[in-house]
Design an enzyme around this catalytic site. Structure first.
Site, mmCIF file in Angstrom:
data_model
loop_
_atom_site.group_PDB
_atom_site.id
_atom_site.type_symbol
_atom_site.label_atom_id
_atom_site.label_comp_id
_atom_site.label_asym_id
_atom_site.label_seq_id
_atom_site.Cartn_x
_atom_site.Cartn_y
_atom_site.Cartn_z
ATOM 1 N N GLY A 55 0.796 -1.224 0.000
ATOM 2 C CA GLY A 55 0.000 0.000 0.000
ATOM 3 C C GLY A 55 0.826 1.271 0.000
ATOM 4 O O GLY A 55 0.295 2.366 0.080
ATOM 5 N N HIS A 56 2.155 1.137 -0.094
ATOM 6 C CA HIS A 56 3.038 2.319 -0.040
ATOM 7 C C HIS A 56 4.092 2.205 -1.133
ATOM 8 O O HIS A 56 5.245 1.880 -0.851
ATOM 9 C CB HIS A 56 3.712 2.398 1.324
ATOM 10 C CG HIS A 56 4.380 3.692 1.598
ATOM 11 N ND1 HIS A 56 5.698 3.946 1.281
ATOM 12 C CD2 HIS A 56 3.920 4.835 2.148
ATOM 13 C CE1 HIS A 56 6.027 5.162 1.652
ATOM 14 N NE2 HIS A 56 4.969 5.724 2.185
ATOM 15 N N PHE A 57 3.860 2.334 -2.288
ATOM 16 C CA PHE A 57 2.665 2.793 -2.983
ATOM 17 C C PHE A 57 2.237 1.713 -3.961
ATOM 18 O O PHE A 57 3.081 0.992 -4.454
ATOM 19 C CB PHE A 57 2.963 4.099 -3.720
ATOM 20 C CG PHE A 57 3.336 5.227 -2.796
ATOM 21 C CD1 PHE A 57 2.353 5.935 -2.122
ATOM 22 C CD2 PHE A 57 4.662 5.561 -2.564
ATOM 23 C CE1 PHE A 57 2.688 6.982 -1.281
ATOM 24 C CE2 PHE A 57 4.994 6.595 -1.709
ATOM 25 C CZ PHE A 57 4.006 7.312 -1.063
ATOM 26 N N ILE A 62 7.647 1.413 -2.001
ATOM 27 C CA ILE A 62 8.769 2.133 -1.389
ATOM 28 C C ILE A 62 8.679 1.923 0.118
ATOM 29 O O ILE A 62 7.600 2.024 0.703
ATOM 30 C CB ILE A 62 8.704 3.642 -1.717
ATOM 31 C CG1 ILE A 62 8.873 3.869 -3.224
ATOM 32 C CG2 ILE A 62 9.763 4.417 -0.944
ATOM 33 C CD1 ILE A 62 8.667 5.306 -3.651
#
Length: 173
Positions: A55-57, A62
């Site tokens: 979820g990042h990203f 990252i």
């Protein structure tokens, strides 16, 4: 009388787990080396299938800067408890905590499966508090510089915030 320490002190994941209350998925360090009472190195790596990274990203994972900071704080905690005579002499009933962040600079993204090498030095500010300065590098490139405070906090000062059973679990008692 305190036992004499011999440097370097190498810690694998099991030895780190014996010192810190962190467990997967937030035990972030794979290894720690205590070079002196105030100088430590460590390594962390986040896999591509780590759910935080998904979820990042989305589409371009990252490692969050907050996880780099947390890994450095864990390095300080493990290094202090393994190799600093003053920290090792603190009475039971204290919990090492990240208590302040002075400055953090993130200079390049850290991607999944990149090995992050941390180098950290501590400066004692009080009997139970150190100021830690760390760098994080990937393949010799500086990814972050971090400066933060770690303190050994008396458990009784946390009793109004953390339920007794959970506090006991944190302290390993």
């Amino acid at each position: 009388m305190t036992e004499e320490l011999h440097y370097p002190i190498d810690l694998d994941q099991a030895a780190i787990a014996a010192l810190l209350p962190h467990r997967a998925p937030l035990q972030l360090l794979q290894r720690v080396e205590v070079l002196a009472h105030d100088h430590y190195t460590g390594e962390a790596c986040w896999s591509a299938d780590d759910p935080v990274l998904a979820g990042h990203f989305s589409g371009c994972a990252i490692v969050p800067g907050a996880l780099l900071l947390e890994a450095a704080a864990q390095l300080a905690g493990a290094g202090l408890l393994a190799g600093d005579p003053i920290a090792r002499a603190i009475a039971p009933g204290h919990l090492g905590m990240l208590t302040g962040v002075r400055k953090s600079w993130f200079k390049r993204p850290v991607l999944p499966n990149e090995r992050v090498q941390f180098t950290l030095k501590c400066r004692r500010m009080a009997e139970k508090a150190v100021l830690a300065s760390a760098t994080a590098e990937v393949d010799g490139q500086e990814a972050a510089t971090l400066e933060f405070m770690v303190s050994h906090v008396p458990a009784e000062s946390l009793q109004h915030l953390i339920p007794a059973e959970q506090l006991k679990a944190l302290l390993g008692s």
